[in-house]
Write an enzyme that holds these catalytic residues in place. Structure first.
Site, PDB file in Angstrom:
ATOM      1  N   GLY A  36      -3.222  -4.396  -2.897  1.00 47.09           N
ATOM      2  CA  GLY A  36      -3.918  -3.632  -1.882  1.00 47.09           C
ATOM      3  C   GLY A  36      -3.110  -2.552  -1.199  1.00 47.09           C
ATOM      4  N   CYS A  37      -3.601  -2.195   0.014  1.00 45.25           N
ATOM      5  CA  CYS A  37      -3.143  -1.189   0.668  1.00 45.25           C
ATOM      6  C   CYS A  37      -1.611  -1.580   1.042  1.00 45.25           C
ATOM      7  CB  CYS A  37      -3.802  -1.249   2.272  1.00 45.25           C
ATOM      8  SG  CYS A  37      -2.994   0.184   3.210  1.00 45.25           S
ATOM      9  N   PHE A  38      -0.702  -0.609   0.960  1.00 43.12           N
ATOM     10  CA  PHE A  38       0.614  -0.789   1.008  1.00 43.12           C
ATOM     11  C   PHE A  38       1.075  -0.939   2.493  1.00 43.12           C
ATOM     12  CE2 PHE A  38       1.095   3.613  -0.709  1.00 43.12           C
ATOM     13  CZ  PHE A  38       0.422   4.316   0.473  1.00 43.12           C
TER      14      PHE A  38
END
Length: 202
Positions: A36-38
């Protein structure tokens, strides 16, 4: 059976250690993980003892399309990912994977994480050598055997280079502690890591 909610301290405490792991080593080694979002992934692993640096970026595609705007089109084949440089004398690859599965993301969500959808938000491991690949495969199988999650694990083991993201995305959690996305999605992950893995937290 554990909840599929990633920000869960009890889940962190209960997830089994990797039965197959690397021996302690010397120098610096690298792990590349996508979940997912880093921003949140980076934030969790920056809190971990033995981790020397964490870089947000893109893995699994080509260099010419490794930009946020192009990756967000969901046509480049990249996953938002992080590169972890770690000291194998202080933390093992298997321990990194345990944290990855326990609190950094939800390994049962296919091509999404929380509010973010698309294959760039997939759950994936990019082993950097044969040993890492064996450990990752064995740990996914181990978690499946004990039914660690109520749904099947969809984490993929992939190959591909890592490309650092734009400076705007580096250390986003630390630089923007009151950002609405950070407050809603990422601070709970960091809190769960610290509560579930106190011996690993800085």
């Amino acid at each position: 059976m554990l909840s599929a909610t990633p920000a869960n301290a009890e889940q962190a405490r209960n997830l089994p250690r990797a039965a197959i792991d690397a021996a302690a080593g010397k120098g610096t080694q690298t792990a590349v993980l996508a979940g997912g979002c880093f921003w949140g992934m980076e934030a969790v692993f920056e809190q971990m003892k033995g981790v020397r640096s964490v870089t947000s970026g893109y893995a699994g595609g080509t260099a010419d399309t490794a930009t946020y705007g192009q990756v967000s089109s969901e046509r480049t084949g990249h996953a938002e990912a992080i590169r972890i440089d770690f000291d194998p004398a202080l933390v093992s690859y298997g321990t990194l994977l345990r944290v990855f599965f326990a609190v950094a993301h939800d390994p049962t969500q296919l091509n999404r994480q929380g509010p973010d959808t698309g294959p760039s938000y997939r759950s994936a491991i990019f082993p950097q050598n044969t040993e890492q690949a064996k450990i990752a495969q064995a740990y996914i199988a181990q978690l499946g055997r004990v039914r660690a999650f109520p749904k099947p694990i969809v984490t993929r083991i992939e190959t591909g280079r890592f490309y650092p993201a734009e400076p705007f995305h580096q250390d986003f959690f630390r630089r923007n502690p009151n950002h609405p996305y950070i407050l809603r999605w990422d601070k709970p992950k960091v809190a769960a890591f610290k509560a579930g893995f106190p011996a690993l937290a800085r």
